[in-house]
Design a protein around this motif. Structure first.
Motif, mmCIF file in Angstrom:
data_model
loop_
_atom_site.group_PDB
_atom_site.id
_atom_site.type_symbol
_atom_site.label_atom_id
_atom_site.label_comp_id
_atom_site.label_asym_id
_atom_site.label_seq_id
_atom_site.Cartn_x
_atom_site.Cartn_y
_atom_site.Cartn_z
ATOM 1 N N ARG A 317 52.781 0.397 19.031
ATOM 2 C CA ARG A 317 51.599 -0.047 18.267
ATOM 3 C C ARG A 317 51.232 -1.487 18.654
ATOM 4 O O ARG A 317 50.060 -1.809 18.823
ATOM 5 C CB ARG A 317 51.915 -0.014 16.772
ATOM 6 C CG ARG A 317 51.235 1.125 16.057
ATOM 7 C CD ARG A 317 51.510 1.030 14.574
ATOM 8 N NE ARG A 317 50.546 0.198 13.883
ATOM 9 C CZ ARG A 317 50.780 -0.396 12.708
ATOM 10 N NH1 ARG A 317 51.935 -0.256 12.115
ATOM 11 N NH2 ARG A 317 49.847 -1.117 12.142
ATOM 12 N N TYR A 321 47.721 -2.782 20.657
ATOM 13 C CA TYR A 321 46.906 -3.876 20.124
ATOM 14 C C TYR A 321 46.773 -4.980 21.179
ATOM 15 O O TYR A 321 45.687 -5.497 21.425
ATOM 16 C CB TYR A 321 47.572 -4.407 18.851
ATOM 17 C CG TYR A 321 46.930 -5.630 18.261
ATOM 18 C CD1 TYR A 321 45.822 -5.531 17.431
ATOM 19 C CD2 TYR A 321 47.438 -6.900 18.541
ATOM 20 C CE1 TYR A 321 45.232 -6.664 16.885
ATOM 21 C CE2 TYR A 321 46.861 -8.038 17.991
ATOM 22 C CZ TYR A 321 45.767 -7.913 17.163
ATOM 23 O OH TYR A 321 45.194 -9.038 16.630
ATOM 24 N N PHE A 364 52.753 -7.036 12.231
ATOM 25 C CA PHE A 364 51.994 -5.854 11.785
ATOM 26 C C PHE A 364 50.913 -6.254 10.782
ATOM 27 O O PHE A 364 49.848 -5.635 10.744
ATOM 28 C CB PHE A 364 52.932 -4.769 11.247
ATOM 29 C CG PHE A 364 53.694 -4.132 12.367
ATOM 30 C CD1 PHE A 364 53.033 -3.350 13.304
ATOM 31 C CD2 PHE A 364 55.046 -4.361 12.537
ATOM 32 C CE1 PHE A 364 53.714 -2.799 14.374
ATOM 33 C CE2 PHE A 364 55.730 -3.819 13.604
ATOM 34 C CZ PHE A 364 55.071 -3.039 14.524
ATOM 35 N N ASN A 368 47.112 -5.128 11.349
ATOM 36 C CA ASN A 368 46.342 -4.420 10.319
ATOM 37 C C ASN A 368 45.079 -5.189 9.929
ATOM 38 O O ASN A 368 44.028 -4.590 9.722
ATOM 39 C CB ASN A 368 47.199 -4.210 9.058
ATOM 40 C CG ASN A 368 48.304 -3.214 9.338
ATOM 41 O OD1 ASN A 368 48.225 -2.434 10.290
ATOM 42 N ND2 ASN A 368 49.363 -3.261 8.542
ATOM 43 N N ASP A 369 45.215 -6.511 9.857
ATOM 44 C CA ASP A 369 44.075 -7.322 9.411
ATOM 45 C C ASP A 369 42.975 -7.445 10.445
ATOM 46 O O ASP A 369 41.830 -7.695 10.098
ATOM 47 C CB ASP A 369 44.559 -8.753 9.104
ATOM 48 C CG ASP A 369 44.958 -8.878 7.663
ATOM 49 O OD1 ASP A 369 45.019 -7.833 6.992
ATOM 50 O OD2 ASP A 369 45.211 -10.017 7.223
ATOM 51 N N LYS A 371 42.738 -5.577 13.746
ATOM 52 C CA LYS A 371 42.542 -4.559 14.784
ATOM 53 C C LYS A 371 41.111 -4.010 14.829
ATOM 54 O O LYS A 371 40.514 -3.906 15.900
ATOM 55 C CB LYS A 371 43.536 -3.411 14.534
ATOM 56 C CG LYS A 371 43.642 -2.425 15.666
ATOM 57 C CD LYS A 371 44.696 -1.391 15.366
ATOM 58 C CE LYS A 371 44.239 -0.501 14.253
ATOM 59 N NZ LYS A 371 45.117 0.098 13.379
#
Ligand code: AMP
Length: 448
Positions: A317, A321, A364, A368-369, A371
């Motif tokens: 992941r 990114y 992470f 999450n914030d 991407k």
């Protein structure tokens, strides 16, 4: 920065003896067999700690001893018919190769016990001269009654000191006294001449002789697995503080938790013993590194294929990114508002006793914030994020670059890949790993 020390059982401000310098010693392996994933856990943890200290600007000198003379080596030598020193050299070489594969390459000096017999003899002699040690017919022993502070690291008392790794001890003043020098017992065991007759060093004295020689009687940090706290590290403190009269020998005692396999202690008899070499047939070294660092170094860690696959996914992941950051990092550095809180959380966590799982969680949080909005970010913002992730990768000792996939022509590979995906979805990891490793030996690299 706060670092937990087993000695005070609390987090202490990391103040070193010399500003900006850290002298670090970590107990190395006894080289009679291949290194296992438990060794991997401990040495990846200390490698990462060293990387982070260097990132913070410390000049770190990291020494690891190699126990190349010990009962285990002598016994294995007798079983295999390979002379003890040859056996030790062979497994030392394989250990260093394994560590390099795990990107564990921060040790500045490997110090073999047998290369430091002079220093060992010298330290034993001084302990005798100061009245802390005495000779018997089978060896030289430390007289535990002469050092009332024994037990301060482990909080245990003298009665609990088993005669760990000691042989033929019949003539000690006190059953808890531990060996500094062992006189020859068998004909076909390696020995060195000494004022007390031919023999070999006890286990604890090699470390203090080595650290005194390179660092002096006091230094900054000492590490090892928590199984070594008692009696090994306790005995080290006893020997060194007795001989030097200076305390503490070390302020920061760092101990790693044990690695278990599927909830059980790893052991040959339980048939769950995994060497680093075996592990790396099926998994990328970076996956194992990431798995290890996803738990705090002091906590126990449970190895299972499921959790390794989880780490593989997490790493993937981050890599996906990272790939979206289609900029190159140059000389200039930039700030990025969206990055700032996550970057702070990463470094605050690392400053809090090297809390790698919390630091990884911050990555992470960043993903999450940001991407879904990366398209709207300026190049400067993306460069700031990418540069930060490059630092993170360096500290954790992994790479976020996506490896080249040397795909074949072909539908056949697509088909195999689909089958593997289904196997993995059904948690049939053994088969999917076998396909991957067989493909690897045919020259096809599969990156999940
Ligand atoms: P040894 O070769 O047994 O002397 O161990 C070398 C180092 O690896 C020591 O610091 C041990 O505490 C550590 N170690 C051994 N087994 C494990 C394990 N299962 N998990 C974590 N560390 C371990």
């Amino acid at each position: 920065m706060d670092v937990y020390s087993t000695l005070t059982r609390s987090k202490e401000d990391f103040v070193t003896i010399n500003k900006n310098r850290v002298n670090l010693f970590v107990c190395g392996p006894t080289v009679y067999d291949d290194a296992h994933i438990g060794h991997g856990r401990t040495y990846i943890s200390f490698d990462t700690i060293k990387r982070y200290l260097e990132f913070k600007g410390y000049a770190v000198f990291y020494i690891q001893n190699i126990t190349d003379i010990d009962d285990k080596i002598i016994n294995r030598s007798k079983e295999s018919g390979i002379p003890a020193q040859e056996l030790a050299r062979k497994f030392e070489k394989r250990y260093i190769e394994d560590m390099n594969k795990l990107n564990v390459n921060g040790v500045n000096l490997f110090a073999r016990a047998t290369d430091h017999v002079d220093e060992i003899l010298d330290q034993i002699q001084r302990l005798i001269d100061k009245g802390f040690a005495y000779e018997t017919e089978d060896g030289v022993y430390f007289e535990i009654d002469k050092f009332p502070e024994f037990g301060k690291l482990s909080n245990r008392n003298v009665e609990e000191l088993e005669s760990h790794r000691d042989i033929a001890e019949t003539t000690k003043k006190n059953p808890q006294d531990f060996a500094l020098w062992k006189k020859r017992v068998g004909v076909d065991e390696p020995t060195w001449p000494s004022p007390w007759g031919d023999g070999r060093p006890g286990w604890h004295i090699e470390d203090t002789a080595i650290t005194e020689y390179y660092f002096g009687p006091q230094y900054d940090a000492h590490g090892g697995g928590l199984d070594l706290i008692f009696p090994h590290h306790e005995a080290e403190i006893t020997q060194m503080e007795a001989v030097s009269g200076k305390a503490p020998m070390v302020k920061f005692w760092l101990h790693t938790g044990f690695l278990n396999v599927n909830g059980e202690k790893m052991s040959k008899s339980l048939n769950n013993f995994i060497t680093i070499r075996d592990l790396l047939k099926d998994y990328a070294a970076e996956t194992f590194r990431f798995f290890v660092l996803s738990t705090h170094y002091r906590s126990p860690i449970d190895f299972s294929k499921d959790s390794l696959h989880q780490s593989e996914k997490s790493l993937d992941r981050i890599r996906k990114y990272y790939e979206l950051l289609d900029v190159s990092v140059g000389e200039d550095s930039f700030e990025c508002e969206a990055l700032a809180p996550h970057k702070k959380e990463f470094f605050d966590s690392m400053d809090d006793d090297f809390n790698t799982p919390k630091a990884i969680a911050a990555i992470f949080g960043l993903i999450n914030d940001t991407k879904n909005d990366l398209d709207s970010f300026s190049d400067e913002d993306k460069i700031a994020i990418k540069a930060f992730l490059d630092d993170v990768a360096h500290i954790l000792g992994v790479s976020f670059e996506t490896e080249e996939v040397s795909a074949g022509s072909d539908d056949l590979l697509d088909l195999i890949s689909e089958v593997r995906s289904e196997l993995r979805a059904n948690k049939q990891y053994d088969l999917s790993d076998k396909i991957r490793s067989d493909l690897q030996s045919l020259g096809y690299e599969i990156n999940d």
